[in-house]
Enzyme design. Structure first.
Site, PDB file in Angstrom:
ATOM      1  N   CYS A 333     -24.063   0.087   8.951  1.00 16.08           N
ATOM      2  CA  CYS A 333     -24.889  -0.676   9.890  1.00 16.08           C
ATOM      3  C   CYS A 333     -24.018  -1.270  11.007  1.00 16.08           C
ATOM      4  O   CYS A 333     -23.474  -0.530  11.820  1.00 16.08           O
ATOM      5  CB  CYS A 333     -25.685  -1.738   9.140  1.00 16.08           C
ATOM      6  SG  CYS A 333     -27.103  -2.350  10.072  1.00 16.08           S
ATOM      7  N   HIS A 430     -28.317   1.030   4.323  1.00 16.26           N
ATOM      8  CA  HIS A 430     -27.858   0.082   3.308  1.00 16.26           C
ATOM      9  C   HIS A 430     -28.227   0.615   1.920  1.00 16.26           C
ATOM     10  O   HIS A 430     -29.253   1.270   1.748  1.00 16.26           O
ATOM     11  CB  HIS A 430     -28.527  -1.281   3.502  1.00 16.26           C
ATOM     12  CG  HIS A 430     -28.092  -2.003   4.719  1.00 16.26           C
ATOM     13  ND1 HIS A 430     -26.866  -2.625   4.815  1.00 16.26           N
ATOM     14  CD2 HIS A 430     -28.716  -2.228   5.915  1.00 16.26           C
ATOM     15  CE1 HIS A 430     -26.761  -3.205   6.003  1.00 16.26           C
ATOM     16  NE2 HIS A 430     -27.866  -2.971   6.693  1.00 16.26           N
TER      17      HIS A 430
END
Length: 484
Positions: A333, A430
């Protein structure tokens, strides 16, 4: 009629999150329809609820403990601290705005309606709602407009049990002090207390319980020992990073710079659970170890702000040297965005700095945009051809030549980027390391045999262990009264 009980702490980090999760599993195992609820949470560890939108990762864990689908109504107000712009405010799963601390105090009364609406939603069709407070009700300077502790409890008429942490010391004073500092309206909501994180012989605390009772009149509902299984649960707050133990010596060393705005660091928990992995969190003032085989750049609530801090610490030079030695890097991310040439923020979404150079390890650039991607996802690793599952929470669009070599296919679309030599990889997914098959393949590429464990099952087993421990130490009459 749906019952409810609220656990509030005499301070932060007293263990409320784990106790609520354990109680949710305890009652779920009894066949009780139970749900968690936290009016206001402040955390950069977020999850995507099953009905869409962001909630605190802790409430996601508590929903798992309750064996019910997660919902944005379990955590109607989520504050995500970022850079100089203060905190992003998430209301019922969606971005509502942002505010600095002082400004947010004035905004809280506007959010009470959403909190009460979500609480009513959680109570519908449920036997018991277990509510978690935030911080401490003794913070009377924040009482006006409060929606996190006694402000919620009094408005929703939910009885409160205080939690005191004996491990940090001064637990008698913290409980008695809370009693004396609270106004009568708040004090009358308290139905008793729990002592948490006790080590040693519980009988030695008998006089302490008598003293607390003599000062407050409150009943002790139980003394909870140090719950060893809690270490296998995802942690909510970044303060726990200071206490995480390292793995076994001589194992595969994985270095993780602790960025000042680190987010969703529970991505790393599956690696930490591997006995042959030495997961090292690098703090401010420390150097990245030269013998690390892998560097993981975790998520960040402010990519540009953390890039500036990373350079100030000299970690950019350490990472460059690591790569020159043949080391590998994975960015997740915000960490993925840092791996590129530039990060642009023309609208100033993250703050006053509108662009900064990245680490230049991937041929990509990222531009921040106001639209936020929030979704649960299923994926396939392009490198190892194994299934992945996780979630995406990010701002920004990343483009560049290395995106032609995606790290994964998420819901059928390419995600991430890989360097030509395969040693640098980035992804927006994630939960990457939660995939047992991916984790095993990754470790095998370093010549390490990963533990053949089902990580998600191990979390579920830990919840059962916590629940069993609580059932053995808490007052059975009190537990029964919660659903009587």
């Amino acid at each position: 009629m749906t019952r409810a009980i609220m656990l509030q702490g005499t301070g932060s980090d007293v263990g409320k999150t784990v106790l609520v999760a354990g109680l949710c599993r305890l009652f779920a195992n009894r066949g009780v329809r139970v749900r968690p609820f936290k009016p206001q949470n402040m955390s950069n560890n977020a999850a995507v609820a099953e009905d869409g939108g962001e909630i605190g990762r802790a409430q996601w864990l508590q929903s798992l403990a309750s064996r019910v689908p997660s919902s944005v109504h379990m955590n109607p107000v989520l504050l995500k601290p970022q850079s100089e712009t203060g905190s992003q405010i998430i209301v019922q799963g969606k971005v509502w705005g942002q505010a600095k601390g002082r400004d947010y105090q004035a905004l809280k009364p506007q959010l009470l309606g959403a909190v009460l609406e979500s609480f009513a939603t959680m109570r519908a069709g449920t036997d018991l709602v277990i509510v978690e407070g935030a911080g401490s009700p003794a913070e009377i300077n924040l009482r006006r407009g409060d929606i996190a502790n006694m402000g919620f409890a009094t408005r929703a008429n939910v009885p409160v049990v205080l939690v005191g942490d004996i491990d940090r010391g001064g637990v008698i004073a913290s409980l008695v002090g809370t009693y004396h500092i609270l106004p009568e309206e708040d004090r009358r909501m308290i139905r008793g207390y729990l002592i948490n994180k006790f080590r040693g012989d519980v009988s030695l605390f008998g006089e302490g319980i008598e003293a607390i009772g003599s000062f407050t009149g409150w009943q002790c509902h139980g003394v909870v020992p140090w719950l060893k299984a809690a270490a296998r649960l995802p942690a909510e707050d970044s303060v726990v990073l200071e206490r995480l133990a390292r793995g076994s010596s001589g194992a595969l060393k994985v270095a993780v710079p602790v960025l000042s705005r680190i987010a969703n660091f529970d991505d790393l928990d599956p690696l930490r659970a591997e006995p042959d992995v030495d997961l090292v969190f690098i703090r401010v003032g420390e150097r990245l170890p030269a013998d690390a085989a892998l560097v993981v750049l975790p998520g960040s609530k402010s990519t540009i702000g953390d890039l500036l801090d990373l350079r100030e610490q000299g970690w950019d030079r350490d990472i460059a040297a690591h790569v020159r030695r043949g080391g590998r890097v994975i960015g997740i991310c915000g960490g993925y965005q840092m791996l590129g040439h530039m990060v642009h923020d023309p609208l100033g979404i993250e703050g006053s700095v509108t662009e900064t150079p990245g680490l230049g390890l991937l041929d990509i650039e990222t531009e921040m945009a106001p639209e936020k991607t929030v979704r649960n996802s299923t994926a396939v690793s392009k490198e190892y051809d194994v299934p992945l599952s996780g979630y995406e929470i990010h701002l920004g669009v990343t483009r560049g030549r290395d995106c032609e070599r995606p790290s994964a296919m998420i819901d059928g679309r390419p995600d991430g980027a890989v360097s030509p030599d395969g040693r640098i990889m980035g992804t927006y997914l994630h939960g990457l390391f939660s995939s047992d098959s991916y984790r095993a393949k990754l470790l095998a590429s370093f010549g390490v045999s990963g533990e053949r464990m089902n990580y998600r099952a191990s979390v579920d087993e830990a919840l059962d262990e916590v629940a069993a421990e609580l059932e053995s130490v808490l007052d059975p009459a009190w537990l029964d009264s919660l659903v009587a």
